[in-house]
Design an enzyme around this catalytic site. Sequence first.
Site: not given
Length: 485
Positions: A291, A432
């Site tokens: 993400d 991430h």
Amino acid sequence: MKKMFKPIALLLALTLLLASCSFSRDKDNKATTVPENTTAVKDVTMKKEQRRADRLSMQLEYPETVSEVVNGLILSEVNKFADDFKKQANAFLAANEAQCSMQLKSEVAPYKENAFNVCYTVNAQIGDSRYNTSYARVYNTSENAAYAIADFFGKENATYLEELSAAVKESVRKNNLPVDSWLLEQGTHANAACFSSFMIFGDKFTFVFPSGQLADESIRVDVQLSALTSFQAGAASVSDFSQLEAPENIETDVQPGTTVPEGTTQAGKEPETTAKRPEYNGKKRIALTFDDGPGAHTDRLLEALKQYNAKATFFMVGTSLDSFPEQAKHVYEAGCEIGNHTYSHKTLTKLDAAGLESEIGRVDSILEKLTGEKPKLMRPPGGSINDNVRAAGNRPFILWNVDTEDWKHKDADYVYDYVMKTVSEGDIVLMHDIHKTSVDAAVRLIKALTEQGYELVTISELFEIYGPKLENGKAYYAITGSGWK
Ligand code: NI
């Protein structure tokens, strides 16, 4: 949740305890029996699920609510118990002819409107040995979150943990509860992790200490709210860290506008615009998801994926796309999947229709310009969803069931170890790619997981293989039980 004691360590501790301890173990101890006093809670129903493999069976009973996010939190809790059991059972079954079984029951009780308590109780049998434990949480379906103990004492309060520690010990003494005195000291330190398992009612907390924390059995300790001067009645609004994913402001290792060396991909390479689907050859699959990018480390991640013929899914943020448009193209050309993670990582449930349109629409058009395709999937920041968000996004909302909390730890070894010990077939792993440490961990994970026989696939592939069929406006935190034999 970080469990303080892993059942396996626990069994060891238990053996030592049995030899040395002086307390008498009460076999009828309420805390370890199957919950009986489950009270009906509005909008909460019980779901029953069976999971089976060769010599291994699990019966799981857990609540389902009107909030998909809370359902995701509950399921990830349930999956942790299931994974712990599977790991121990498989280790035992590798060397023994036997059956292993596990039963998880959930007791629910109301706290206040839109908020309720769940106490999970596990009873497992592995060969001739049994273990049981309990763990409790408080969920709020309008806030889409679970409460942390700190939420009831105000953010600035530094002394509440000492007060809790003293109050729990006092209650144990007063009620003459069967604890081990050494464990009582260790298990009630002024540390939030010691008090993470609790229920709350109108007048009291009920701490549910998992087996091994205060005694070899799970122990419930009531503490009257009136006895806690630092308790803030009605204060509780859910803390950032009890949300699924916290970063509101994205921390990047690289400042926006920083240039990334060109030439990290081979020039003139034919873009593989049609992502080849893996052959469904009976392999076990996992979906790694990244993400908040793309970012300065995305290309390095893509190289590792390519080396192991692996795919991943990237939920991209508009502000990152503004800084790293080429990396988004590289992700697409690598046959990875791209999803919309909003323009500026806003909590979508707080936006009006125009705000939603802007947060979602801007990313759609940036990606369409870069790749020629509008992203088919969406991941809302923090997992926050309501009906307006569903309507505005109008595509499948993909959450996750393995949360590495890589943004918090920023520690490649931690993230690597966490995934390796947690992950199993069909999982959706959240990381991430804007953090160097996360990409460091991912590069190692891609190799190790592949070597363990996992195939790393995109989200669309994962659901195509295991089901259910993805539908627009619906939220998915995991594949359903259909991946099980
Ligand atoms: Ni995010």
